[in-house]
Write a protein that holds these residues in place. Structure first.
Motif, PDB file in Angstrom:
ATOM      1  N   GLY A 110       0.797  -1.100   0.064  1.00 65.67           N
ATOM      2  CA  GLY A 110       0.111  -0.114   0.098  1.00 65.67           C
ATOM      3  C   GLY A 110       0.757   1.323   0.016  1.00 65.67           C
ATOM      4  O   GLY A 110       2.014   1.264  -0.049  1.00 65.67           O
ATOM      5  N   THR A 111       0.174   2.313   0.180  1.00 66.25           N
ATOM      6  CA  THR A 111       1.118   3.663   0.292  1.00 66.25           C
ATOM      7  C   THR A 111       1.301   3.808   1.650  1.00 66.25           C
ATOM      8  O   THR A 111       0.583   3.642   2.704  1.00 66.25           O
ATOM      9  CB  THR A 111       0.172   4.776  -0.316  1.00 66.25           C
ATOM     10  N   LEU A 112       2.585   4.623   1.891  1.00 65.90           N
ATOM     11  CA  LEU A 112       2.782   5.077   3.291  1.00 65.90           C
ATOM     12  C   LEU A 112       2.122   6.168   3.787  1.00 65.90           C
ATOM     13  O   LEU A 112       1.691   7.216   2.883  1.00 65.90           O
ATOM     14  CB  LEU A 112       4.244   5.437   3.236  1.00 65.90           C
ATOM     15  N   PRO A 113       1.355   6.152   5.027  1.00 65.92           N
ATOM     16  CA  PRO A 113       0.578   7.159   5.527  1.00 65.92           C
ATOM     17  C   PRO A 113       1.660   8.029   5.946  1.00 65.92           C
ATOM     18  O   PRO A 113       2.882   7.596   6.155  1.00 65.92           O
ATOM     19  CB  PRO A 113      -0.163   6.392   6.559  1.00 65.92           C
ATOM     20  N   TYR A 114       1.290   9.528   6.308  1.00 68.57           N
ATOM     21  CA  TYR A 114       2.053  10.443   6.681  1.00 68.57           C
ATOM     22  C   TYR A 114       2.238  10.293   8.190  1.00 68.57           C
ATOM     23  O   TYR A 114       1.393  10.084   8.790  1.00 68.57           O
ATOM     24  CB  TYR A 114       1.327  11.877   6.369  1.00 68.57           C
ATOM     25  N   PHE A 115       3.586  10.071   8.362  1.00 69.51           N
ATOM     26  CA  PHE A 115       3.670   9.833   9.892  1.00 69.51           C
ATOM     27  C   PHE A 115       4.998  10.665  10.284  1.00 69.51           C
ATOM     28  O   PHE A 115       5.993  10.649   9.649  1.00 69.51           O
ATOM     29  CB  PHE A 115       3.704   8.500  10.506  1.00 69.51           C
ATOM     30  N   PRO A 116       4.723  11.598  11.211  1.00 66.98           N
ATOM     31  CA  PRO A 116       6.003  12.392  11.549  1.00 66.98           C
ATOM     32  C   PRO A 116       6.951  11.766  12.185  1.00 66.98           C
ATOM     33  O   PRO A 116       7.058  10.956  13.156  1.00 66.98           O
ATOM     34  CB  PRO A 116       5.176  13.432  12.652  1.00 66.98           C
ATOM     35  N   LEU A 117       8.226  12.322  11.644  1.00 65.08           N
ATOM     36  CA  LEU A 117       9.735  11.755  12.118  1.00 65.08           C
ATOM     37  C   LEU A 117      10.405  12.917  12.464  1.00 65.08           C
ATOM     38  O   LEU A 117      10.910  13.553  11.650  1.00 65.08           O
ATOM     39  CB  LEU A 117      10.261  10.976  11.304  1.00 65.08           C
ATOM     40  N   ILE A 118      10.105  13.523  13.745  1.00 70.93           N
ATOM     41  CA  ILE A 118      10.775  14.633  14.282  1.00 70.93           C
ATOM     42  C   ILE A 118      12.148  14.610  14.300  1.00 70.93           C
ATOM     43  O   ILE A 118      13.067  15.337  13.820  1.00 70.93           O
ATOM     44  CB  ILE A 118      10.281  15.134  15.615  1.00 70.93           C
ATOM     45  N   GLY A 119      12.896  13.512  14.962  1.00 77.45           N
ATOM     46  CA  GLY A 119      14.255  13.494  15.237  1.00 77.45           C
ATOM     47  C   GLY A 119      14.790  12.287  14.966  1.00 77.45           C
ATOM     48  O   GLY A 119      15.936  11.592  15.570  1.00 77.45           O
ATOM     49  N   ALA A 120      14.415  11.409  14.078  1.00 76.54           N
ATOM     50  CA  ALA A 120      14.705  10.100  13.594  1.00 76.54           C
ATOM     51  C   ALA A 120      15.988  10.085  12.854  1.00 76.54           C
ATOM     52  O   ALA A 120      16.316  10.983  12.206  1.00 76.54           O
ATOM     53  CB  ALA A 120      13.777   9.252  12.815  1.00 76.54           C
ATOM     54  N   TYR A 121      16.836   9.105  13.532  1.00 79.12           N
ATOM     55  CA  TYR A 121      18.169   8.829  12.799  1.00 79.12           C
ATOM     56  C   TYR A 121      18.092   7.985  11.701  1.00 79.12           C
ATOM     57  O   TYR A 121      18.824   8.290  10.618  1.00 79.12           O
ATOM     58  CB  TYR A 121      19.051   8.543  13.843  1.00 79.12           C
ATOM     59  N   THR A 122      17.533   6.647  11.980  1.00 79.74           N
ATOM     60  CA  THR A 122      17.506   5.673  10.758  1.00 79.74           C
ATOM     61  C   THR A 122      16.163   5.431  10.432  1.00 79.74           C
ATOM     62  O   THR A 122      15.434   4.950  11.626  1.00 79.74           O
ATOM     63  CB  THR A 122      18.543   4.704  11.388  1.00 79.74           C
ATOM     64  N   VAL A 123      15.717   5.272   9.442  1.00 76.39           N
ATOM     65  CA  VAL A 123      14.530   4.701   9.040  1.00 76.39           C
ATOM     66  C   VAL A 123      14.792   3.672   7.770  1.00 76.39           C
ATOM     67  O   VAL A 123      15.375   3.897   6.687  1.00 76.39           O
ATOM     68  CB  VAL A 123      13.466   5.701   8.428  1.00 76.39           C
ATOM     69  N   ASP A 124      14.345   2.374   8.111  1.00 75.51           N
ATOM     70  CA  ASP A 124      14.820   1.489   7.001  1.00 75.51           C
ATOM     71  C   ASP A 124      13.200   0.886   6.705  1.00 75.51           C
ATOM     72  O   ASP A 124      12.841   0.016   7.431  1.00 75.51           O
ATOM     73  CB  ASP A 124      15.747   0.372   7.506  1.00 75.51           C
ATOM     74  N   LEU A 125      12.941   1.005   5.574  1.00 73.78           N
ATOM     75  CA  LEU A 125      11.643   0.511   4.994  1.00 73.78           C
ATOM     76  C   LEU A 125      11.830  -0.371   3.563  1.00 73.78           C
ATOM     77  O   LEU A 125      10.858  -0.758   2.982  1.00 73.78           O
ATOM     78  CB  LEU A 125      10.589   1.574   4.599  1.00 73.78           C
ATOM     79  N   SER A 126      13.204  -0.669   3.630  1.00 73.58           N
ATOM     80  CA  SER A 126      13.523  -1.365   2.355  1.00 73.58           C
ATOM     81  C   SER A 126      13.097  -2.686   2.383  1.00 73.58           C
ATOM     82  O   SER A 126      12.627  -3.235   3.267  1.00 73.58           O
ATOM     83  CB  SER A 126      14.998  -1.483   2.176  1.00 73.58           C
ATOM     84  N   PHE A 127      12.998  -3.320   1.171  1.00 73.44           N
ATOM     85  CA  PHE A 127      12.586  -4.753   0.850  1.00 73.44           C
ATOM     86  C   PHE A 127      11.169  -4.869   1.430  1.00 73.44           C
ATOM     87  O   PHE A 127      11.020  -5.942   1.958  1.00 73.44           O
ATOM     88  CB  PHE A 127      13.408  -5.779   1.441  1.00 73.44           C
ATOM     89  N   ASN A 128      10.138  -3.945   0.920  1.00 70.27           N
ATOM     90  CA  ASN A 128       8.919  -4.441   1.077  1.00 70.27           C
ATOM     91  C   ASN A 128       7.950  -4.124  -0.204  1.00 70.27           C
ATOM     92  O   ASN A 128       8.443  -4.225  -1.307  1.00 70.27           O
ATOM     93  CB  ASN A 128       8.236  -3.283   1.943  1.00 70.27           C
ATOM     94  N   GLN A 129       6.686  -3.855  -0.237  1.00 68.22           N
ATOM     95  CA  GLN A 129       6.001  -3.750  -1.481  1.00 68.22           C
ATOM     96  C   GLN A 129       5.271  -2.267  -1.575  1.00 68.22           C
ATOM     97  O   GLN A 129       4.043  -2.211  -2.077  1.00 68.22           O
ATOM     98  CB  GLN A 129       4.965  -4.842  -1.701  1.00 68.22           C
ATOM     99  N   PHE A 130       5.763  -1.392  -1.023  1.00 67.87           N
ATOM    100  CA  PHE A 130       5.046  -0.028  -0.812  1.00 67.87           C
ATOM    101  C   PHE A 130       5.260   0.600  -2.100  1.00 67.87           C
ATOM    102  O   PHE A 130       6.020   0.459  -2.910  1.00 67.87           O
ATOM    103  CB  PHE A 130       5.912   0.853   0.114  1.00 67.87           C
TER     104      PHE A 130
END
Length: 599
Positions: A140-160
Motif C-alpha cells: 500500500g501507500t505510506l501514510p504520513y507519519f511525523p519523524l521529528i528526530g529520527a536518525y535511521t529509517v529502514d523500509l527497504s524490501f517491502n511492497q510500498f
C-alpha cells in the motif's frame, strides 16, 4: 535475585523454552535481552504480563520463536526499545504497539508481516529515533507519519507504492530501496530543515526527470543511491551542490545528455557509478583532475566517445575502473600505470568513517564504524567478472579491476600496464588493439581474469603468461596470434575456445580437427622444433588437391567421350610410356639410396 533489573543472555546457545524458568520471577525487570539464540515455542501476553516495569525488550534473531498476542491486548509496560527482528511476528501488523507512546527504537524487520501500515502508527512515530520495518511484505501507500528526530529509517524490501512521504527526509539515514515507489518529488523537494546523510531509493519504479532541488541538502548528504529506476532526461545541475557527497550511484536508469559541469564541485567523491545509461559526449577531464580521491568509477554502457582522458591517470587511489561498452577511441594511455592502489601490495586506501547512532537507552551514544569506501551501506555494482556479470556488494573492495572492453580502442597494449601487479582482472576485449601481448604480462601475479579476445593482436603468446598461477579465466580468441601455446599446467587447463580463431596457434589444448571436421586453426606446422619453426598454409594444400582431382577426372572423361579411337589409343600408349619411365626413375633413385646406405 528477585530485584534484578537487567537480564542479558544474548548471543548464546540457549534453545527450547528453558529461559522461562530463569526469568519467570523477575518482576522488577526493566531490560530483557535474549536475542540471537535458538529459542523455540510461543511468547504470548501471558509471558510478558509479569514485567510491568519493562522498558527494553530484545527477542531478535530467534527465527523459530513465535510472538503471538491478542489484537486487543494492552501491555502493562511502556517500552522505549523493541527489538523483534527475525522472529515470527506476522502476518498482521502488531496492533499492541499503538499503546507504546514512549517508543524511541522499533525494529520489527524480517517478520513476514503482510499488511498495510495502520493510520494510528503516526501516533507513536514522532518520538522514534530508529525505525526498521525492512524485509517484510508491507504494501500500500505510506501514510504520513511525523519523524521529528529520527536518525535511521529502514523500509527497504517491502511492497510500498506511490509517493514517498516528505516526512521521511527528516531521517539522517533513509533506506527505501526495493519497493515499488513511483515518485520522490515530495520526499526530496517539500521537506524543510533537511539533515539527511544517506538516501537509498534504488530498485524502485521512480520515473521521469530527477527532481532539481538538491540545493537544500547542501553539505549534509554524503551517500546517494538511485540506481535501478527509470529516471530519464538530463541529470539536473543542482546535483553539484552536494559538495560533501562521497558515493553517488545513478546507474541503470535512462539518463541522457552530458554529465553536468557542476558535478566537478563534488571533490569528496570516492565512488561514482553512472553505468547503464545513455550519457553521451566525451568523458570530462575534470573527473581525473577534481576527483583525486576516487576509488570506484563506473561509466560502462553509455554513449561516451573520444579518447580516454589522460587526467584519469591522476586517480592514484582507483581500485575499479570500468569504461566498457562505449564508443571510446584512440590508444590506451600508458600512464594508467600510475594507479598506486594497483601497484603496491601494501597499499591501503583511505577509509570513510560513518557515524551510526546505535543505542539502547541513550540516544546520544554513538558508534564509529570504520567502513571502506567500497563497503558503505548499500554500495553495490554490476561487474563483468570472469566473463559473467555479477552484482558485487560486500567483497567489492577486494577487487582491482580495469575494464575497457567493447570500445574502438586502437594501438598496442601499453607495456607499462604490467607494473599493475595488484590487478585481479584486465578486460580489453572487443576493441581494435594490435601488436604483441606485452612480454612481461607474467608480472601481473594477482591476475585471476584476462580477456584480450576480439582484437587484432599478433605475435606469440608470451611464455610469462604461463607463470600466472591464479589465472582461472583466459580468453585470447579471435586475434591473429601465432606460434605454439606455451606449455604449462595452467594454460593447458583452459578450454580450446580460449585460443580459437587465431590462424597461427597450435599445440594443446587445440586439436587438429574439431568435431565439425574443419581444422581448429587455419595454419598447421609442417615441421617445427623449439628453436626454429617452418610453416605453410595447409588450407591451400587441401584446395590444390581438390582442384587437381577435378581436372584429372574431367580429363579422363574427355578422353573416353570426345577424342576418337585413334587419338584415344595413342594417348593411352603415351601415358603407359610415361608411367614406365617414372617407375624406372623411381626404382633407380631407390636403388641408389640403398647403395649409399650400404656404403
Amino acid at each position: 535475585m528477585p530485584n534484578l533489573t537487567d537480564f542479558d543472555a544474548s548471543n548464546n546457545r540457549f534453545n527450547g523454552t528453558s529461559t522461562e524458568s530463569i526469568i519467570g520471577g523477575l518482576s522488577h525487570l526493566e531490560f530483557l535481552d535474549v536475542s540471537s539464540n535458538s529459542l523455540v515455542g510461543v511468547i504470548s501476553e501471558v509471558n510478558l504480563i509479569k514485567y510491568p516495569k519493562l522498558e527494553s525488550l530484545f527477542f531478535s534473531n530467534n527465527s523459530a520463536l513465535r510472538l503471538k498476542f491478542n489484537s486487543n491486548w494492552v501491555p502493562p509496560f511502556q517500552l522505549k526499545t523493541i527489538e523483534l527482528a527475525s522472529c515470527k511476528l506476522g502476518p498482521q501488523f502488531p496492533s499492541w504497539l499503538q499503546t507504546q507512546s514512549q517508543l524511541s527504537h522499533l525494529d520489527i524487520s524480517d517478520n513476514d508481516i503482510s499488511s498495510v501500515v495502520p493510520n494510528w502508527f503516526s501516533n507513536i512515530s514522532s518520538k522514534l529515533w530508529r525505525l526498521n520495518m525492512s524485509f517484510n511484505l508491507l504494501y500500500g501507500t505510506l501514510p504520513y507519519f511525523p519523524l521529528i528526530g529520527a536518525y535511521t529509517v529502514d523500509l527497504s524490501f517491502n511492497q510500498f507504492h506511490g509517493s514517498i512521504p516528505s516526512s521521511l527526509s527528516n531521517a539522517s539515514y533513509a533506506y527505501l530501496s526495493d519497493n515499488n515507489f513511483t515518485s520522490c518529488s515530495s520526499f526530496l523537494c517539500e521537506a524543510k530543515d533537511v539533515v539527511t546523510g544517506i538516501i537509498d531509493m534504488s530498485n524502485n519504479q521512480l520515473f521521469g526527470s530527477l527532481p532539481d532541488c538538491w540545493g537544500k541538502f547542501n553539505s549534509s548528504l554524503f551517500f546517494l543511491k538511485l540506481d535501478y529506476n527509470d529516471f530519464s532526461r538530463e541529470i539536473p545541475s543542482s546535483i553539484g551542490s552536494l559538495t560533501n557527497i562521497q558515493s553517488l550511484q545513478l546507474g541503470n536508469n535512462n539518463f541522457s545528455g552530458a554529465l553536468p559541469s557542476t558535478l566537478e564541485n563534488c571533490t569528496s567523491l570516492r565512488a561514482l557509478d553512472f553505468g547503464w545509461n545513455s550519457l553521451e559526449r566525451t568523458i570530462p577531464s575534470w573527473i581525473g583532475e577534481r576527483f583525486t580521491a576516487l576509488v570506484f568509477l563506473n561509466l560502462k554502457s553509455n554513449k561516451f566517445v573520444g579518447n580516454i582522458p589522460l587526467s584519469l591517470c591522476h586517480l592514484s587511489d582507483i581500485q575499479i575502473l570500468d569504461l566498457s561498452s562505449n564508443g571510446l577511441s584512440g590508444v590506451i594511455p600508458s600512464c594508467l600505470a600510475n594507479f598506486t592502489s594497483m601497484v603496491h601490495s601494501n597499499y591501503t586506501s583511505t577509509e570513510i568513517q560513518i557515524v551510526r547512532h546505535d543505542f539502547i537507552g541513550d540516544p546520544q551514544s554513538t558508534e564509529i564504524l570504520s567502513i571502506g569506501i567500497l563497503n558503505p551501506p548499500s554500495l553495490s555494482s554490476q561487474i563483468i567478472w570472469k566473463g559473467v556479470e555479477y552484482e558485487y556488494k560486500s567483497i567489492l573492495g577486494l577487487l582491482r579491476l580495469i575494464d575497457l572492453s567493447s570500445n574502438k580502442l586502437t594501438g598496442e597494449i601499453p607495456a607499462e600496464l604490467t607494473r599493475l601487479v595488484e590487478l585481479t582482472q584486465l578486460n580489453l576485449s572487443w576493441n581494435e588493439l594490435s601488436g604483441d601481448i606485452p612480454e612481461k604480462i607474467g608480472n601481473l601475479s594477482k591476475l585471476e581474469s584476462l580477456d584480450l579476445s576480439h582484437n587484432k593482436l599478433s605475435g606469440k603468446i608470451p611464455k610469462s603468461l604461463a607463470e600466472l598461477s591464479l589465472l582461472n579465466h583466459l580468453d585470447l580468441s579471435n586475434n591473429q596470434l601465432s606460434g605454439k601455446i606455451p606449455t604449462s599446467t595452467q594454460l593447458q587447463s583452459f578450454n580450446a575456445s580460449t585460443y580459437t580463431m587465431n590462424h597461427g596457434l597450435y599445440g594443446p589444448p587445440l586439436t587438429d580437427w574439431h568435431e565439425s571436421g574443419t581444422p581448429s586453426h587455419g595454419f598447421l606446422a609442417s615441421t617445427h622444433d623449439q628453436e626454429d619453426e617452418t610453416w605453410f598454409n595447409l588450407s591451400w594444400f587441401y584446395k590444390g588437391i581438390g582442384v587437381g582431382f577435378t581436372i584429372g577426372f574431367c580429363g579422363v572423361c574427355i578422353n573416353f567421350v570426345i577424342i576418337n579411337y585413334y587419338w584415344r589409343n595413342s594417348y593411352f600408349m603415351f601415358m603407359h610410356s610415361v608411367r614406365n619411365i617414372l617407375s624406372k626413375g623411381l626404382l633407380r633413385r631407390k636403388l641408389a639410396w640403398i647403395d649409399r646406405s650400404l656404403n
